[in-house]
Write a protein that holds these residues in place. Sequence first.
Motif, short mmCIF file in Angstrom:
data_model
loop_
_atom_site.label_atom_id
_atom_site.label_comp_id
_atom_site.label_asym_id
_atom_site.label_seq_id
_atom_site.Cartn_x
_atom_site.Cartn_y
_atom_site.Cartn_z
N ILE A 132 3.51 7.62 6.11
CA ILE A 132 2.18 7.19 6.56
C ILE A 132 1.13 7.46 5.47
CG2 ILE A 132 0.36 7.52 8.30
CD1 ILE A 132 2.71 8.29 10.25
N ILE A 133 1.21 8.61 4.84
CA ILE A 133 0.24 8.94 3.78
C ILE A 133 0.38 7.95 2.62
CG2 ILE A 133 -0.46 10.69 2.07
CD1 ILE A 133 0.17 12.81 4.27
N ASP A 134 1.61 7.62 2.24
CA ASP A 134 1.81 6.59 1.21
C ASP A 134 1.19 5.26 1.66
OD1 ASP A 134 3.11 8.31 -0.47
OD2 ASP A 134 5.14 7.68 0.09
N GLY A 135 1.39 4.94 2.92
CA GLY A 135 0.83 3.70 3.48
C GLY A 135 -0.69 3.69 3.39
N LEU A 136 -1.32 4.83 3.67
CA LEU A 136 -2.78 4.92 3.58
C LEU A 136 -3.25 4.63 2.15
CD1 LEU A 136 -3.53 8.11 5.76
CD2 LEU A 136 -4.18 5.75 6.31
N GLY A 137 -2.42 5.05 1.19
CA GLY A 137 -2.77 4.89 -0.23
C GLY A 137 -2.82 3.44 -0.68
N THR A 138 -2.09 2.56 -0.04
CA THR A 138 -2.06 1.15 -0.48
C THR A 138 -2.81 0.22 0.47
OG1 THR A 138 0.06 0.84 0.64
CG2 THR A 138 0.15 1.40 -1.71
N LEU A 139 -3.44 0.81 1.47
CA LEU A 139 -4.08 0.01 2.52
C LEU A 139 -5.25 -0.82 2.00
CD1 LEU A 139 -3.27 -0.25 5.42
CD2 LEU A 139 -4.85 1.59 5.99
N SER A 140 -6.05 -0.22 1.12
CA SER A 140 -7.26 -0.89 0.66
C SER A 140 -6.93 -2.22 -0.05
CB SER A 140 -8.03 0.04 -0.28
OG SER A 140 -9.14 -0.63 -0.78
N GLU A 141 -5.93 -2.19 -0.96
CA GLU A 141 -5.61 -3.44 -1.66
C GLU A 141 -5.02 -4.48 -0.71
OE1 GLU A 141 -1.76 -2.48 -4.22
OE2 GLU A 141 -3.12 -0.77 -4.18
#
Length: 380
Positions: free
Chosen positions: A190-199
């Motif tokens: 989930i934390i990795d997912g949060l990291g790419t959410l903006s793009e």
Amino acid sequence: KRGGYDHFMLKEIYEQPESIVNTMRGRVNFENQSVKLGGLSNYLTTIRRSRRIVMIACGTSYHSCLAARDLFEELTDIPISVEVASYFIDRKPPLFRDDTCIFVSQSGETADTLVALKYCLERGAMCVGVVNVVGSSLSRLTMCGVHINAGPEIGVASTKAFTSQYVALVMMALLFSEDRMSKLQRRKEIIDGLGTLSEKLSEVLELNDVIEETAEAMKDKTKMLVLGSGYQYATALEGALKIKEISYILAEGILMGELKHGPLALVEKDLPIVMIATKDKLYDLVASSVSQVTSRLGEPVFITSKNGPRLIEPTKASTDGKVAARAESDYVKFEVPETVDCLQTILNILVLQMLGYWLAVKKGYDPDFPRNLAKAVTTR
Ligand code: UD1
Ligand code: BG6
């Protein structure tokens, strides 16, 4: 002052790749995959020990709670209930000192939510706020909390506050479950997912032109269904709320599993039905709802995953012998990037925010000023 946009609502929709980053700034550490919420540091032990978490809010903020419930349950193993503030106050349900109550509000001034807060404070529960406006009543009266830092939201229809509230709630669920070894992998994912959410959000914004065209084609419809399952149920409710509050189309958000228990009676030729069909563990249920709708000649518009699995088998395009079978490519599809199941809501809701916006504009309404509604309702 609208930054070159025709309306605040569109400006705020476009701010989301940035506003969700502001919500996470200084709080999510992507290197060592940890979450820190300064406002909650001194209260974590009490919160983790609570026997129940009750989330309380109104309108769009209620939908962000509903969207977050599944993840809270999964990560914390604490029973969760989600309450519409006004109904909660009307009922005056049992509430105890070892309950944690989370109040979610963009403005921090919604009267129903504040009255519910007073009720919970009086009963000695741990009261936590998730608020956008710093210095607001809710922010001041809760024992602790998290400012979502989405920046001022002017449009009456809430957009960027919803996605930031959801991100804040996801961070809270991650933090509350930090001590649970069995959830380590899931938390990392989930934390990795949060990291790419903006793009990925920026990619969804590229759908704006096709959504505008679809709205032009749909604008004379008077009713519409929005279907979702699992995590996407809350997205469906929130999407339907956006559409109805600014375009005045009678849009209803429905859980796919409930279709056969009533709403299927509404499905007929040309009824517009937005089906949220991004890939997740409930995909088979989604595909079966799709065939229930297409076989009754409803007019689905799909929100699907880019390069996702097929929704309609070529041979099953229609079960009605009298009409020509339609293939998947015959329907309008908004293809969004894929992310972790619990974060998909954030990408999918953008499509519905834009659809609501364009339906309002195409019908000649001002999306920033929906009739009869106020940004913050400070009376009960
Ligand atoms: C805080 C600062 C931020 C600074 C950061 C540096 C404020 C408002 N925030 O952010 O400017 O960059 O430290 O470490 O000064 N609270 C409630 N109820 C709510 C929301 C918040 O009681 O609904 C409380 C929190 O418990 C906390 C305070 O308000 O005591 C600030 O909350 P928040 O802004 O979320 O804290 P930080 O992210 O640590
Ligand atoms: C009002 C707004 O009804 O209050 C909605 O028109 C909003 O958009 C609701 O969701 C709750 O507001 P808040 O500020 O408590 O999140």
